[in-house]
Design a protein around this motif. Structure first.
Motif, mmCIF file in Angstrom:
data_model
loop_
_atom_site.group_PDB
_atom_site.id
_atom_site.type_symbol
_atom_site.label_atom_id
_atom_site.label_comp_id
_atom_site.label_asym_id
_atom_site.label_seq_id
_atom_site.Cartn_x
_atom_site.Cartn_y
_atom_site.Cartn_z
ATOM 1 N N LEU A 173 33.425 66.633 42.626
ATOM 2 C CA LEU A 173 32.464 65.806 43.338
ATOM 3 C C LEU A 173 31.126 66.524 43.414
ATOM 4 O O LEU A 173 31.079 67.757 43.515
ATOM 5 C CB LEU A 173 32.952 65.518 44.765
ATOM 6 N N GLU A 233 28.004 63.493 46.886
ATOM 7 C CA GLU A 233 29.214 62.702 47.119
ATOM 8 C C GLU A 233 30.013 63.262 48.292
ATOM 9 O O GLU A 233 30.627 62.514 49.055
ATOM 10 C CB GLU A 233 30.070 62.668 45.857
ATOM 11 N N THR A 250 26.461 53.628 55.076
ATOM 12 C CA THR A 250 26.317 54.568 53.963
ATOM 13 C C THR A 250 27.374 55.653 54.031
ATOM 14 O O THR A 250 27.977 56.026 53.007
ATOM 15 C CB THR A 250 24.913 55.194 53.975
ATOM 16 N N THR A 259 30.840 54.127 53.175
ATOM 17 C CA THR A 259 30.926 53.821 51.750
ATOM 18 C C THR A 259 31.163 55.084 50.932
ATOM 19 O O THR A 259 31.963 55.094 49.990
ATOM 20 C CB THR A 259 29.641 53.120 51.277
ATOM 21 N N ALA A 260 30.475 56.176 51.305
ATOM 22 C CA ALA A 260 30.630 57.443 50.590
ATOM 23 C C ALA A 260 32.040 57.994 50.740
ATOM 24 O O ALA A 260 32.651 58.465 49.769
ATOM 25 C CB ALA A 260 29.604 58.453 51.090
ATOM 26 N N ALA A 281 34.778 56.269 51.444
ATOM 27 C CA ALA A 281 35.697 55.376 50.737
ATOM 28 C C ALA A 281 35.654 55.610 49.228
ATOM 29 O O ALA A 281 36.692 55.573 48.551
ATOM 30 C CB ALA A 281 35.362 53.919 51.055
ATOM 31 N N ALA A 282 34.461 55.864 48.688
ATOM 32 C CA ALA A 282 34.326 56.091 47.248
ATOM 33 C C ALA A 282 35.044 57.361 46.820
ATOM 34 O O ALA A 282 35.735 57.391 45.793
ATOM 35 C CB ALA A 282 32.848 56.157 46.872
ATOM 36 N N ALA A 283 34.891 58.433 47.616
ATOM 37 C CA ALA A 283 35.578 59.685 47.290
ATOM 38 C C ALA A 283 37.083 59.531 47.464
ATOM 39 O O ALA A 283 37.872 60.015 46.640
ATOM 40 C CB ALA A 283 35.049 60.809 48.173
ATOM 41 N N ALA A 291 38.875 56.940 47.102
ATOM 42 C CA ALA A 291 39.458 56.114 46.043
ATOM 43 C C ALA A 291 39.808 56.941 44.813
ATOM 44 O O ALA A 291 40.662 56.543 44.008
ATOM 45 C CB ALA A 291 38.481 55.001 45.665
ATOM 46 N N ARG A 292 39.171 58.087 44.645
ATOM 47 C CA ARG A 292 39.429 58.954 43.496
ATOM 48 C C ARG A 292 40.362 60.111 43.822
ATOM 49 O O ARG A 292 40.815 60.821 42.920
ATOM 50 C CB ARG A 292 38.098 59.518 42.973
#
Length: 251
Positions: free
Chosen positions: A70, A74, A101, A104-105, A107-109, A111-112
């Protein structure tokens, strides 16, 4: 959050009591199981200029411990230069910490990643909204709101020094009042000369109830993840993270 997250939220009895060091050690342990582990700190205040780049040491430590690649942005979408309360640091830069914001950040991390460790900023109730709105009904939010939004079990890092019992019990009360599960606590030695440590630990264990002690970390000359790991209750952490089937080595 729209999808459930897999991990924990790390908070502390105060600032500068070792949240990042404990978080990084836990992330590294997860990585040794072969998991894609990510240490996140969505908000951080205080940077220094290194090789022409502004670096926050906490973000750097979590990034180094993570096995999921990351970027610093991120891991931490809000980094501020001034080492002060984050809502004030944001005001000094003419910025605002947006709740959406941050979520969202994370959740994005997540998800991976297979597991995440999300570190809060300062103690459990640190203002994050506009400085001029602090205390205004409905106009502000804080790090307790962030923990509630994420809905993760909470690990409390207790900085062992005079006053830590009161700070720990008040923090635990605030965590549970939000409907969050206090999954455990780690005692991290801040004052190596603190008297009657055993009695303090006994009081903490009784006061924190069913939340288990997940480690007693002494003052270490180099508090790296590998140096901290032997002082953590690794089997209990694997149970919390539901990673028993992934265990390949014990530190």
């Amino acid at each position: 959050m729209s999808a459930p997250l897999h991990g924990i939220f790390v908070t502390g009895t105060d600032t500068e009591i070792g949240k990042t060091r404990i978080s990084a050690a836990i992330v590294a342990l997860l990585g040794k199981c072969g998991l894609r582990a990510a240490g996140l700190k969505p908000i951080a205040a205080g940077t220094e200029l290194i090789d022409g780049e502004r670096i926050n040491e906490d973000v750097h430590a979590l990034r180094a411990a993570s096995t999921l690649a990351l970027s610093a942005a991120e891991i931490c979408p809000y980094q501020f230069d001034a080492a002060c309360a984050p809502h004030v640091a944001a005001l000094l830069e003419g910025r605002q910490i947006e709740r959406a914001t941050v979520l969202t950040a994370v959740a994005a991390a997540a998800a991976r990643a297979d597991r995440i460790v999300v570190e809060g900023v300062g103690g459990f109730r640190v203002p994050l909204g506009r400085a001029e709105a602090v205390g205004a009904a409905g106009a502000d939010w804080d790090s307790a709101d962030l923990a509630t939004d994420l809905g993760l079990p909470v690990l409390l890092v207790v900085g062992l020094r005079l006053g830590c019992i009161n700070h720990a019990l008040l923090t635990a009360e605030a965590i549970r009042a939000r409907g969050l599960r206090l999954c455990g606590w780690v005692a991290n030695t801040v004052d190596a000369g603190m008297p009657e440590v055993a009695h303090n630990l006994d009081a903490l264990a009784r006061g924190l109830g069913d939340a288990p002690c997940l480690g007693l970390v002494p003052r270490l000359p180099v508090p790296s993840p590998d140096a901290i790991a032997p002082y953590l209750n690794v089997p209990a952490l694997h149970t919390i993270f539901d990673t028993q089937d992934h265990v390949t080595e014990t530190p």
